[in-house]
Design an enzyme around this catalytic site. Structure first.
Site, PDB file in Angstrom:
ATOM      1  N   HIS A   1      -2.963   3.773  -1.353  1.00  6.99           N
ATOM      2  CA  HIS A   1      -4.139   3.377  -0.571  1.00  6.99           C
ATOM      3  C   HIS A   1      -3.855   3.416   0.927  1.00  6.99           C
ATOM      4  O   HIS A   1      -4.774   3.576   1.727  1.00  6.99           O
ATOM      5  CB  HIS A   1      -4.644   1.994  -0.997  1.00  6.99           C
TER       6      HIS A   1
ATOM      7  N   ASN B   1     -10.305  -2.130  -1.528  1.00  2.06           N
ATOM      8  CA  ASN B   1      -9.100  -2.960  -1.401  1.00  2.06           C
ATOM      9  C   ASN B   1      -9.362  -4.456  -1.528  1.00  2.06           C
ATOM     10  O   ASN B   1      -8.476  -5.215  -1.923  1.00  2.06           O
ATOM     11  CB  ASN B   1      -8.428  -2.704  -0.041  1.00  2.06           C
TER      12      ASN B   1
ATOM     13  N   HIS C   1      -1.267   5.122 -13.534  1.00  2.00           N
ATOM     14  CA  HIS C   1      -2.050   4.187 -14.349  1.00  2.00           C
ATOM     15  C   HIS C   1      -1.414   3.938 -15.709  1.00  2.00           C
ATOM     16  O   HIS C   1      -2.012   3.301 -16.572  1.00  2.00           O
ATOM     17  CB  HIS C   1      -3.499   4.681 -14.495  1.00  2.00           C
TER      18      HIS C   1
END
Length: 304
Positions: free
Chosen positions: A55, A79, A178
């Site tokens: 990010h 976020n 993930h």
């Protein structure tokens, strides 16, 4: 064939895995100790630190802008109440400042932390290129436009990553992060209640137990239902069984151009690990600040 050279590519030559060898020879060991301690306390933190680096890099480059308390990125929708691990990076910075004050950037600490987090939970290691400097501003509007959306379709995801100089294969490999971590109900509600053909009905009904059609927005579910705290290739096996938690996970295996990559990684964990490491290095090359641009923050959450 038209070759487009990234404007930031000239900076990449200045990043080097040996950048701190003379200036701060104990930097990497100091960071590793801090990261290992944090993950041994809470294994989920490994996923959080890898995501924090991602990010950061996708919003105006790998410049630690996400870490600024007054930079606006922390509060941006992708976020807010979601990105975590700030205090772990703050602590790693504190420890590094004790051994060599004013030398190691927060952007580099975040890049090293992501690698150390991967290793700590059984994932690959890689040589982190170093020499980034820290931004003096955040960019909340870019956080809204440049971070991939959990409901995105395949072509949008491919385009999002291509804008950052990353290929479709890089995108699939990086999505494999993930294999770790948790997602909040609001991010996958549309997928499990959508009555689509690209989700296993049994899997959908299991996830609905902790994620009602309304309410419970922050209830957590593991992104990889098999081994949520280990870095492995089960994420890709899940996708082939239509058990991807996010819509943006399952689109990677839904009759499109990336099906073959998902299938390959599901059968060949070593190839996934190698490609993931290579993609993380490339992601760490996105628009770094080098030379005299930016600063070396004294504390990661505020400009000097």
């Amino acid at each position: 064939m038209l070759v487009i050279i990234s404007m930031s590519s000239s900076c990449h030559a200045q990043l080097s895995s040996t950048f701190y060898d003379k200036m701060c020879p104990n930097a990497l060991n100091t960071i590793r100790t801090a990261i290992r301690t944090a993950i041994s306390r809470e294994r989920r933190m490994a996923a959080s630190l890898i995501r924090l680096h991602f990010h950061d890099c996708f919003v105006q480059g790998c410049d630690a802008s996400i870490l600024l308390k007054d930079g606006g990125e922390r509060e941006a929708a992708p976020n807010n109440n979601s990105a975590r691990g700030y205090e772990v990076i703050d602590n790693a910075k504190l420890q590094v400042e004790k051994v060599c004050p004013g030398v190691v950037s927060c952007a580099d600490i975040l890049a090293v932390a992501a690698r150390d987090a991967s290793v700590m939970v059984g994932g690959p290691s890689w040589n982190v290129k170093l020499g980034r400097r820290d931004s003096t501003t955040g960019n909340p509007s870019k956080a809204l436009t440049d971070l991939p959306f959990f409901g995105a379709d395949l072509q949008t995801l491919i385009s999002d990553f291509a804008r950052k100089g990353l290929s479709a294969r890089d995108m699939v490999a990086l999505s494999g992060a993930h294999t770790l971590g948790q997602a909040q109900c609001f991010t996958f509600r549309g997928h499990i209640y959508g009555n689509g053909t690209n989700i296993d009905p049994g899997f959908a009904s299991t996830r609905k137990r902790r994620c009602p059609a309304s309410g419970g927005d922050s209830n957590l579910a593991p992104l990889d239902l098999v081994t949520p705290n280990s870095f492995d290739n089960n994420y890709f096996k899940n996708l082939m069984q239509k058990k991807g938690l996010l819509a943006s996970d399952q689109v990677l295996f839904s009759g499109g151009s990336t099906d073959s990559i998902v299938s390959e990684y599901s059968k060949n964990p070593a190839k996934f690990m190698t490609d993931f490491a290579a993609a993380m290095i490339r992601m760490g090359d996105i628009e770094p600040l080098t030379g005299s641009v930016g600063q070396i923050r004294k504390i990661c959450s505020a400009v000097n």
